[in-house]
Design a protein around this motif. Structure first.
Motif, short mmCIF file in Angstrom:
data_model
loop_
_atom_site.label_atom_id
_atom_site.label_comp_id
_atom_site.label_asym_id
_atom_site.label_seq_id
_atom_site.Cartn_x
_atom_site.Cartn_y
_atom_site.Cartn_z
N GLY A 45 60.17 -82.26 -30.85
CA GLY A 45 59.51 -81.96 -32.12
C GLY A 45 58.06 -81.57 -31.95
O GLY A 45 57.57 -80.64 -32.60
N VAL A 46 57.35 -82.28 -31.07
CA VAL A 46 55.93 -81.96 -30.83
C VAL A 46 55.80 -80.56 -30.24
O VAL A 46 54.90 -79.79 -30.62
N THR A 47 56.68 -80.21 -29.30
CA THR A 47 56.63 -78.88 -28.69
C THR A 47 56.81 -77.78 -29.71
O THR A 47 56.07 -76.79 -29.73
N VAL A 48 57.81 -77.94 -30.58
CA VAL A 48 58.05 -76.93 -31.62
C VAL A 48 56.85 -76.86 -32.57
O VAL A 48 56.42 -75.76 -32.96
N ALA A 49 56.30 -78.01 -32.92
CA ALA A 49 55.16 -78.03 -33.83
C ALA A 49 53.95 -77.29 -33.26
O ALA A 49 53.27 -76.54 -33.96
N ILE A 50 53.70 -77.49 -31.98
CA ILE A 50 52.53 -76.88 -31.35
C ILE A 50 52.75 -75.40 -31.06
O ILE A 50 51.85 -74.57 -31.20
N ALA A 51 53.97 -75.06 -30.64
CA ALA A 51 54.22 -73.71 -30.11
C ALA A 51 54.61 -72.68 -31.16
O ALA A 51 54.53 -71.48 -30.89
N SER A 52 55.03 -73.09 -32.35
CA SER A 52 55.60 -72.15 -33.31
C SER A 52 54.66 -71.00 -33.64
O SER A 52 55.01 -69.82 -33.50
N VAL A 53 53.47 -71.30 -34.13
CA VAL A 53 52.55 -70.25 -34.54
C VAL A 53 52.06 -69.40 -33.38
O VAL A 53 52.07 -68.16 -33.45
N PRO A 54 51.60 -70.01 -32.24
CA PRO A 54 51.17 -69.16 -31.12
C PRO A 54 52.25 -68.23 -30.60
O PRO A 54 51.98 -67.06 -30.32
N LEU A 55 53.47 -68.71 -30.47
CA LEU A 55 54.54 -67.84 -29.98
C LEU A 55 54.84 -66.72 -30.96
O LEU A 55 55.07 -65.58 -30.56
N ALA A 56 54.86 -67.04 -32.25
CA ALA A 56 55.11 -66.00 -33.25
C ALA A 56 54.02 -64.94 -33.21
O ALA A 56 54.28 -63.75 -33.39
N HIS A 57 52.79 -65.35 -32.94
CA HIS A 57 51.67 -64.41 -32.87
C HIS A 57 51.79 -63.52 -31.64
O HIS A 57 51.54 -62.31 -31.70
N VAL A 58 52.21 -64.11 -30.53
CA VAL A 58 52.31 -63.35 -29.27
C VAL A 58 53.36 -62.24 -29.36
O VAL A 58 53.14 -61.13 -28.86
N VAL A 59 54.49 -62.51 -30.00
CA VAL A 59 55.59 -61.54 -30.03
C VAL A 59 55.65 -60.76 -31.34
O VAL A 59 56.66 -60.13 -31.63
N LEU A 96 62.56 -79.14 -23.27
CA LEU A 96 61.33 -78.45 -23.67
C LEU A 96 61.53 -76.94 -23.70
O LEU A 96 60.95 -76.25 -24.56
N LEU A 97 62.34 -76.41 -22.79
CA LEU A 97 62.65 -74.98 -22.82
C LEU A 97 63.41 -74.63 -24.09
O LEU A 97 63.12 -73.62 -24.76
N THR A 98 64.38 -75.48 -24.47
CA THR A 98 65.11 -75.27 -25.72
C THR A 98 64.16 -75.34 -26.91
O THR A 98 64.27 -74.56 -27.86
N ALA A 99 63.21 -76.28 -26.86
CA ALA A 99 62.25 -76.43 -27.95
C ALA A 99 61.39 -75.19 -28.11
O ALA A 99 61.11 -74.74 -29.23
N GLY A 114 67.82 -80.49 -40.09
CA GLY A 114 67.76 -81.87 -40.54
C GLY A 114 67.00 -82.72 -39.55
O GLY A 114 66.78 -82.34 -38.43
N GLY A 115 66.60 -83.88 -39.98
CA GLY A 115 65.94 -84.82 -39.11
C GLY A 115 66.93 -85.59 -38.28
O GLY A 115 68.13 -85.41 -38.38
N PRO A 116 66.43 -86.47 -37.38
CA PRO A 116 67.31 -87.27 -36.56
C PRO A 116 68.28 -88.09 -37.40
O PRO A 116 67.93 -88.64 -38.42
N VAL A 117 69.51 -88.26 -36.89
CA VAL A 117 70.53 -88.96 -37.66
C VAL A 117 70.79 -90.36 -37.15
O VAL A 117 71.57 -91.10 -37.74
N ALA A 229 55.07 -77.35 -39.08
CA ALA A 229 54.79 -78.50 -39.94
C ALA A 229 55.98 -79.43 -40.02
O ALA A 229 55.84 -80.66 -39.98
N TYR A 230 57.18 -78.87 -40.13
CA TYR A 230 58.38 -79.71 -40.16
C TYR A 230 58.52 -80.53 -38.89
O TYR A 230 58.80 -81.73 -38.92
N ASN A 231 58.33 -79.89 -37.76
CA ASN A 231 58.51 -80.61 -36.50
C ASN A 231 57.39 -81.60 -36.24
O ASN A 231 57.62 -82.63 -35.60
N ALA A 232 56.20 -81.31 -36.74
CA ALA A 232 55.14 -82.31 -36.68
C ALA A 232 55.55 -83.54 -37.49
O ALA A 232 55.34 -84.68 -37.09
N GLY A 233 56.16 -83.28 -38.66
CA GLY A 233 56.65 -84.38 -39.48
C GLY A 233 57.76 -85.15 -38.80
O GLY A 233 57.82 -86.39 -38.88
#
Length: 284
Positions: A45-59, A96-99, A114-117, A229-233
């Motif tokens: 979750g932390v990886t997705v939260a941190i990487a989402s915006v930078p990766l979207a900007h790069v590509v 982490l690669l999947t994230a 969804g969140g963890p079950v 934001a979701y993954n940070a949550g």
């Protein structure tokens, strides 16, 4: 193409949540502690939260079909590595690669997870007293309720965007607090679990819709921010749950989640009162 994207979304969601239901088995198989295995979820979750915006900007200038092709290839590779991993650290690297792939996938496709079950399972079994077989059936009910919630919300979202969002959050709050207060009674547990399921999809859908209407700039960057934001949550919620669980038990985690959701509802109502005064967005 649509079928492939649906399958990819299902696979990413499965890859994200699968370790949650296998914590004990992974711990025993790899001979590591449960807290270490929990990092496979929190770190994801932390990886997705941190990487989402930078990766979207790069590509941002790369055609989406090429981005999606690369992401699906990364998903295949990371899945194969995770399946064959004989050590904790190799499994963590695969996760982490999947994230990283998921961070960009939802930026392109829009979030819907969804969140963890595990807590809903460590609750229906221990608190409500359902058998493992009954719990499996209840999660089918949960999924059907989520689909129904999305269908109902979709019919009203364009005409009543703010009401749809606040109603979804309110439904989630009622469901979680109801599980805390009455979850020991099986009939009540089914009712309130259904409410939580019915709110899950609409919460994601309405917040995504809000981002598309209100966030400036490209939609992929806005969706990446929403996904982050979701993954940070998710990561923060997992950390908070880890603190609450040994102190107040599984029921206490639902109380905390319900109260946080009530707080979110209050923030939404406050923003609604200020609508048109501080921001022209229809969701403010």
């Amino acid at each position: 193409m649509l079928g492939a994207l649906m399958l990819a979304a299902l696979t990413f969601n499965t890859a994200e949540n699968l370790p949650v239901g296998l914590l004990d088995l992974i711990s025993e198989d790899l001979r590591v502690s449960l807290s270490a295995v929990g990092l496979l979820v929190t770190g994801y979750g932390v990886t997705v939260a941190i990487a989402s915006v930078p990766l979207a900007h790069v590509v941002r200038a790369v055609p989406r079909r090429y981005v999606l092709t690369g992401l699906l290839a990364a998903l295949v590779v990371s899945g194969l590595v995770a399946a064959s991993a004989a050590s904790y650290w190799l499994l963590l690297v695969a996760r982490l690669l999947t994230a990283l792939a998921q961070a960009l996938f939802w930026a392109v496709m829009g979030p819907g997870r969804g969140g963890p079950v595990h807590v809903r399972v460590t609750f229906l079994g221990d608190v409500s007293g359902f058998s493992p077989g009954a719990v499996s059936v209840l999660f089918v009910v949960f999924g059907v309720a989520c689909l129904a919630g999305v269908s109902v919300t979709g019919a009203f979202l364009d005409r009543f965007p703010r009401s749809a969002l606040t109603a979804a959050v309110a439904t989630q709050a009622v469901g979680m607090l109801g599980l805390y207060a009455f979850g020991a009674h099986q009939v009540a547990a089914v009712v309130f679990l259904t409410l939580v399921g019915g709110a899950l999809g609409p919460v994601f859908m309405t917040t995504q819709n809000a981002m598309l209407h209100c966030a400036p700039g490209r939609t992929d960057i806005a969706l990446a921010a929403n996904s982050g934001a979701y993954n940070a949550g998710i990561a923060a919620g997992a950390a908070l749950g880890g603190l609450i669980l040994p102190l107040a038990g599984v029921r206490g985690t639902f109380l905390a989640g319900g109260l946080l959701t009530v707080g979110s509802r209050a923030v939404l109502l406050g923003g609604r009162l200020l609508s048109g005064v501080v921001h022209p967005c229809p969701y403010s």
